[in-house]
Every structure is written in C-alpha cells, then in structure tokens.
Design a protein around this motif. Structure first.
Motif, PDB file in Angstrom:
ATOM      1  N   LEU A   1       0.862  -1.182   0.000  1.00 26.58           N
ATOM      2  CA  LEU A   1       0.000   0.000   0.000  1.00 26.58           C
ATOM      3  C   LEU A   1       0.895   1.228   0.000  1.00 26.58           C
ATOM      4  CD1 LEU A   1      -2.658   1.533   0.228  1.00 26.58           C
ATOM      5  CD2 LEU A   1      -2.544   1.243   2.711  1.00 26.58           C
ATOM      6  N   PRO A   2       1.092   1.859  -1.175  1.00 25.00           N
ATOM      7  CA  PRO A   2       1.943   3.051  -1.224  1.00 25.00           C
ATOM      8  C   PRO A   2       1.264   4.245  -0.572  1.00 25.00           C
ATOM      9  CG  PRO A   2       0.906   2.672  -3.345  1.00 25.00           C
ATOM     10  CD  PRO A   2       0.526   1.500  -2.477  1.00 25.00           C
ATOM     11  N   GLN A   3       2.050   5.276  -0.335  1.00 33.12           N
ATOM     12  CA  GLN A   3       1.511   6.488   0.284  1.00 33.12           C
ATOM     13  C   GLN A   3       0.456   7.130  -0.607  1.00 33.12           C
ATOM     14  OE1 GLN A   3       4.538   9.225   1.497  1.00 33.12           O
ATOM     15  NE2 GLN A   3       3.098  10.736   2.272  1.00 33.12           N
ATOM     16  N   GLU A   4       0.688   7.137  -1.896  1.00 30.76           N
ATOM     17  CA  GLU A   4      -0.275   7.667  -2.850  1.00 30.76           C
ATOM     18  C   GLU A   4      -0.513   6.620  -3.926  1.00 30.76           C
ATOM     19  OE1 GLU A   4       1.067  11.365  -4.398  1.00 30.76           O
ATOM     20  OE2 GLU A   4       1.187  12.346  -2.440  1.00 30.76           O
ATOM     21  N   PHE A   5      -1.763   6.327  -4.193  1.00 26.81           N
ATOM     22  CA  PHE A   5      -2.055   5.332  -5.213  1.00 26.81           C
ATOM     23  C   PHE A   5      -3.330   5.745  -5.952  1.00 26.81           C
ATOM     24  CE2 PHE A   5      -4.358   4.078  -1.484  1.00 26.81           C
ATOM     25  CZ  PHE A   5      -5.555   3.539  -1.938  1.00 26.81           C
ATOM     26  N   GLY A   6      -3.385   5.372  -7.220  1.00 31.77           N
ATOM     27  CA  GLY A   6      -4.552   5.694  -8.018  1.00 31.77           C
ATOM     28  C   GLY A   6      -5.529   4.534  -8.057  1.00 31.77           C
ATOM     29  N   VAL A   7      -6.755   4.827  -8.440  1.00 31.03           N
ATOM     30  CA  VAL A   7      -7.787   3.798  -8.585  1.00 31.03           C
ATOM     31  C   VAL A   7      -8.474   3.982  -9.933  1.00 31.03           C
ATOM     32  CG1 VAL A   7      -8.216   3.579  -6.106  1.00 31.03           C
ATOM     33  CG2 VAL A   7      -9.529   5.247  -7.435  1.00 31.03           C
ATOM     34  N   TYR A   8      -9.022   2.900 -10.446  1.00 34.59           N
ATOM     35  CA  TYR A   8      -9.843   2.997 -11.655  1.00 34.59           C
ATOM     36  C   TYR A   8     -11.195   3.578 -11.248  1.00 34.59           C
ATOM     37  CZ  TYR A   8      -6.382   0.125 -14.047  1.00 34.59           C
ATOM     38  OH  TYR A   8      -5.226  -0.348 -14.601  1.00 34.59           O
ATOM     39  N   PRO A   9     -11.529   4.774 -11.695  1.00 31.12           N
ATOM     40  CA  PRO A   9     -12.701   5.472 -11.143  1.00 31.12           C
ATOM     41  C   PRO A   9     -14.043   4.863 -11.514  1.00 31.12           C
ATOM     42  CG  PRO A   9     -11.749   6.727 -12.953  1.00 31.12           C
ATOM     43  CD  PRO A   9     -10.801   5.601 -12.669  1.00 31.12           C
ATOM     44  N   LYS A  10     -14.105   4.102 -12.616  1.00 31.64           N
ATOM     45  CA  LYS A  10     -15.402   3.624 -13.096  1.00 31.64           C
ATOM     46  C   LYS A  10     -15.603   2.129 -12.856  1.00 31.64           C
ATOM     47  CE  LYS A  10     -15.913   7.260 -16.564  1.00 31.64           C
ATOM     48  NZ  LYS A  10     -16.150   7.583 -17.992  1.00 31.64           N
ATOM     49  N   ILE A  11     -14.934   1.597 -11.856  1.00 28.02           N
ATOM     50  CA  ILE A  11     -15.120   0.193 -11.495  1.00 28.02           C
ATOM     51  C   ILE A  11     -15.394   0.123  -9.999  1.00 28.02           C
ATOM     52  CG2 ILE A  11     -12.669  -0.251 -11.059  1.00 28.02           C
ATOM     53  CD1 ILE A  11     -13.061  -3.013 -12.304  1.00 28.02           C
ATOM     54  N   SER A  12     -16.220  -0.832  -9.593  1.00 22.55           N
ATOM     55  CA  SER A  12     -16.586  -0.926  -8.175  1.00 22.55           C
ATOM     56  C   SER A  12     -15.455  -1.562  -7.377  1.00 22.55           C
ATOM     57  CB  SER A  12     -17.855  -1.760  -8.005  1.00 22.55           C
ATOM     58  OG  SER A  12     -17.599  -3.126  -8.285  1.00 22.55           O
ATOM     59  N   ALA A  13     -15.475  -1.324  -6.072  1.00 19.21           N
ATOM     60  CA  ALA A  13     -14.477  -1.926  -5.182  1.00 19.21           C
ATOM     61  C   ALA A  13     -14.539  -3.448  -5.252  1.00 19.21           C
ATOM     62  CB  ALA A  13     -14.720  -1.445  -3.749  1.00 19.21           C
ATOM     63  N   GLU A  14     -15.744  -3.995  -5.294  1.00 20.72           N
ATOM     64  CA  GLU A  14     -15.916  -5.440  -5.327  1.00 20.72           C
ATOM     65  C   GLU A  14     -15.282  -6.046  -6.578  1.00 20.72           C
ATOM     66  OE1 GLU A  14     -19.604  -8.298  -4.197  1.00 20.72           O
ATOM     67  OE2 GLU A  14     -19.960  -6.895  -5.849  1.00 20.72           O
ATOM     68  N   ARG A  15     -15.554  -5.450  -7.735  1.00 24.80           N
ATOM     69  CA  ARG A  15     -15.012  -5.970  -8.993  1.00 24.80           C
ATOM     70  C   ARG A  15     -13.489  -5.805  -9.050  1.00 24.80           C
ATOM     71  NH1 ARG A  15     -17.412  -3.489 -14.113  1.00 24.80           N
ATOM     72  NH2 ARG A  15     -15.910  -4.958 -15.013  1.00 24.80           N
ATOM     73  N   MET A  16     -12.993  -4.688  -8.535  1.00 24.63           N
ATOM     74  CA  MET A  16     -11.556  -4.439  -8.591  1.00 24.63           C
ATOM     75  C   MET A  16     -10.804  -5.426  -7.706  1.00 24.63           C
ATOM     76  SD  MET A  16      -9.541  -2.493 -10.262  1.00 24.63           S
ATOM     77  CE  MET A  16      -7.867  -3.106 -10.376  1.00 24.63           C
ATOM     78  N   LEU A  17     -11.315  -5.683  -6.516  1.00 24.15           N
ATOM     79  CA  LEU A  17     -10.669  -6.654  -5.633  1.00 24.15           C
ATOM     80  C   LEU A  17     -10.718  -8.049  -6.237  1.00 24.15           C
ATOM     81  CD1 LEU A  17     -11.856  -5.533  -2.073  1.00 24.15           C
ATOM     82  CD2 LEU A  17      -9.599  -5.241  -3.103  1.00 24.15           C
ATOM     83  N   ASP A  18     -11.828  -8.389  -6.904  1.00 22.80           N
ATOM     84  CA  ASP A  18     -11.931  -9.685  -7.575  1.00 22.80           C
ATOM     85  C   ASP A  18     -10.867  -9.801  -8.666  1.00 22.80           C
ATOM     86  OD1 ASP A  18     -13.724 -12.206  -8.148  1.00 22.80           O
ATOM     87  OD2 ASP A  18     -13.368 -11.272 -10.102  1.00 22.80           O
ATOM     88  N   HIS A  19     -10.664  -8.726  -9.408  1.00 22.15           N
ATOM     89  CA  HIS A  19      -9.664  -8.723 -10.474  1.00 22.15           C
ATOM     90  C   HIS A  19      -8.254  -8.878  -9.904  1.00 22.15           C
ATOM     91  CE1 HIS A  19      -7.686  -7.765 -14.221  1.00 22.15           C
ATOM     92  NE2 HIS A  19      -7.069  -6.732 -13.656  1.00 22.15           N
ATOM     93  N   ILE A  20      -7.964  -8.152  -8.843  1.00 18.90           N
ATOM     94  CA  ILE A  20      -6.635  -8.238  -8.227  1.00 18.90           C
ATOM     95  C   ILE A  20      -6.396  -9.645  -7.670  1.00 18.90           C
ATOM     96  CG2 ILE A  20      -5.172  -7.354  -6.367  1.00 18.90           C
ATOM     97  CD1 ILE A  20      -6.594  -4.650  -6.721  1.00 18.90           C
ATOM     98  N   ALA A  21      -7.452 -10.236  -7.112  1.00 19.90           N
ATOM     99  CA  ALA A  21      -7.324 -11.598  -6.584  1.00 19.90           C
ATOM    100  C   ALA A  21      -6.976 -12.584  -7.701  1.00 19.90           C
ATOM    101  CB  ALA A  21      -8.609 -12.007  -5.885  1.00 19.90           C
ATOM    102  N   GLN A  22      -7.580 -12.399  -8.867  1.00 21.82           N
ATOM    103  CA  GLN A  22      -7.227 -13.255 -10.013  1.00 21.82           C
ATOM    104  C   GLN A  22      -5.758 -13.081 -10.386  1.00 21.82           C
ATOM    105  OE1 GLN A  22     -10.094 -13.722 -13.382  1.00 21.82           O
ATOM    106  NE2 GLN A  22     -11.293 -12.179 -12.288  1.00 21.82           N
ATOM    107  N   LEU A  23      -5.293 -11.845 -10.400  1.00 22.72           N
ATOM    108  CA  LEU A  23      -3.895 -11.578 -10.724  1.00 22.72           C
ATOM    109  C   LEU A  23      -2.949 -12.196  -9.698  1.00 22.72           C
ATOM    110  CD1 LEU A  23      -4.082  -7.815 -11.832  1.00 22.72           C
ATOM    111  CD2 LEU A  23      -3.970  -9.842 -13.300  1.00 22.72           C
ATOM    112  N   LYS A  24      -3.423 -12.299  -8.456  1.00 24.45           N
ATOM    113  CA  LYS A  24      -2.610 -12.888  -7.397  1.00 24.45           C
ATOM    114  C   LYS A  24      -2.703 -14.408  -7.378  1.00 24.45           C
ATOM    115  CE  LYS A  24      -0.467  -9.596  -5.025  1.00 24.45           C
ATOM    116  NZ  LYS A  24      -0.686  -9.386  -3.601  1.00 24.45           N
ATOM    117  N   GLY A  25      -3.445 -14.987  -8.327  1.00 24.56           N
ATOM    118  CA  GLY A  25      -3.469 -16.439  -8.452  1.00 24.56           C
ATOM    119  C   GLY A  25      -4.634 -17.131  -7.785  1.00 24.56           C
ATOM    120  N   VAL A  26      -5.635 -16.374  -7.331  1.00 21.18           N
ATOM    121  CA  VAL A  26      -6.830 -16.985  -6.734  1.00 21.18           C
ATOM    122  C   VAL A  26      -7.790 -17.312  -7.878  1.00 21.18           C
ATOM    123  CG1 VAL A  26      -8.654 -16.780  -5.016  1.00 21.18           C
ATOM    124  CG2 VAL A  26      -6.480 -15.576  -4.671  1.00 21.18           C
TER     125      VAL A  26
END
Length: 295
Positions: free
Chosen positions: A80-105
C-alpha cells in the motif's frame, strides 16, 4: 521468515541522496519505520517493493534476492503506497476480484468469499457496488489496505497507511494489522509515533536517508528513564534555553511553551522530571538533524 537489508544506498538523478548505507534485519511481526516527511522512508519502501533500483546494497527475503528476482517477490508481496490511483469507473468489489485473479486466486467462489471478508474487515461492505471514483480519501485508503492483503502475502508494506483516516477507522486498521499473525513481515512506514507505539514490537528511526536507531520501543523508552525533563516557559525565552540545554520538543499550551529536554543529570531551574515516551526517543534522535522546535 527474515528480511535482511544490507548497505542499501540510493541517489536520484537530481542529486538527492535518499538512502545512505541502510542496514536492517526484520523478522515476522510488525516493524515500524519512523521518520519525518522526506526522511527516505518511501524510497526504502519502493526499493523493497521492487519498484525502483538501488545503487548499492542487497535485500534478501530469506534466500530470495529481492533486487534480482522481482517477479517472485511480487507474488509474496502486499503493498500500500503512500499515494495510489484507482480505476474510477469500477466498483471496489469488482476491482478486488480482479486483483485476486492476478494474485493467483483462480476459484470464483474462493475469490467471492475472500473479497467479501476483505470488504468487511475494512468497513466497505455497504459501499462495495459503488465506483471507486466516488470514494472519499479515507474510503480509498481502506480499499488500498484491502488490496494489499490479497493472496496471503508473506511481506506487507504499508506507507503512511493511517493518513486520511478518522480515529474510528484508524482503530479498525490497527486491529486489522494486529490479526495478521506471526507468519508475516509487516513494515509500517509512518511519521506518526502513536502508530508505532500501538502496533510494533520493533522499529527504526530514519532521517535524511540514514538509520539513526533500531530496536524495541519499550527498551528505547526505558533507556531515557531519568533523562527527560520538562518546564513551562514564555515563548520569548526559548532561545535562552536552547543555548543551555538540548531541547528535543516544544508544545504551546494555553499561552505557555512547554519544553522537554534530555540530560543525564537534573538541570535545576525548576525543571521537573518527566516520564519518557516514544516521542522523546524519536525527537531526541532527529533533533540534531532537523529543527524540531519551531513554534
């Protein structure tokens, strides 16, 4: 698991010497990296997180060379960096699901349970369908904490994580980090002394790119027992006391300036012996590097 940092140095192209021969050894549990803004904390975090190269030195996570095997390190890392950007037009739920896929879940049901648990832990369940672009600063920070915890990382780096959080959110964050267990190295980079005293069993003070102190908070505080004295003075008298004593901190209260000094023997002059705390450890170490007594 151990993280061993040895003689790490980094100078940027503009001539800023951000890290100067930094050496630290971190074991499992919470490690606080304490220092003022611009001390080199973020430079150290980015180097460990494989986001920038070091000029000299080495970093090993057990037998894994962090500076050479970046892909392998990133599979074990939550950041978790001090400053980080987010994709503004995607929900938190969908973004976390996407990151989980990238992490191998890969299992969908497993990801769903994981995302739900993370959202609950950071108090975002009711806002999980909202686009990240609508989140407040504090909500984005909590989302950042959630994404850093995906994939059961063995090394978690959080840079100024409580910035923008209200007291209730900060306590929730404290509880969340405290539950990570004994099998994870968590580096908490902050300029807030309370964060370190609340959470960390070991810590280091860094200033101007150098490690000034490393140890355990309780031991560091005990080392100052009988050496910290305080007194209320008029603001105009500060210069005189700075000439005669090592003033490590000042605080203005109800028109009076309360000063704290460090000295091996009682200074007299109506000073009172004070109970030392981690702020005294911090200020006594950085006082010779920066002016901590501005009013």
């Amino acid at each position: 698991m151990n993280l061993v940092i040895n003689s790490l140095s980094k100078t940027y192209s503009n001539g800023v010497n951000a890290l100067k021969d930094v050496s630290l050894t971190l074991g499992n549990g919470m490690f606080g990296l304490l220092g003022p803004n611009g001390a080199g904390k973020s430079s150290l975090m980015r180097t460990i997180a494989t986001l920038q190269e070091a000029d000299t030195g080495s970093v090993f996570l057990d037998d894994l060379d962090v500076l050479k095997h970046k892909t392998e390190v990133r599979q074990l890392l939550g950041y978790l960096p001090q400053e980080f950007g987010v994709y503004p037009k995607i929900s938190a739920e969908r973004m976390l699901d996407h990151i989980a896929q990238l992490k191998g879940v890969g299992n969908r049901n497993e990801r769903k349970e994981l995302v739900a648990a993370l959202l609950d832990n950071v108090n975002l369940t009711k806002d999980k369908k909202k686009n990240l672009g609508t989140y407040s600063g504090g909500m984005k920070q909590r989302f950042g904490i959630a994404q850093a915890l995906i994939g059961n990382p063995k090394l978690i780096i959080v840079d100024e994580p409580t910035a923008g959080l209200d007291p209730a959110e900060r306590n929730r964050f404290y509880n969340l980090l405290s539950q990570l267990g004994d099998n994870t190295i968590v580096i908490l980079s902050t300029h807030i002394v309370e964060d370190v005293s609340t959470l960390c069993s070991n810590f280091a003070i860094i200033c101007q790119g150098e490690v000034l102190y490393a140890g355990q908070p309780d031991i560091a505080v005990n080392e100052l027992d009988g050496k910290i004295f305080n007194k209320a003075i008029n603001k105009q008298e500060l210069g005189f006391y700075q000439d005669d004593f090592t003033v490590i901190s000042t605080q203005l209260k109800t028109g009076k300036l309360h000063i704290r000094i460090i000295q091996d023997t009682h200074p007299g002059k109506d000073f009172e012996l004070a109970i030392p705390n981690l702020e005294d450890v911090y200020f006594s170490n950085i006082a010779t590097r920066i002016d901590v007594n501005t009013i």
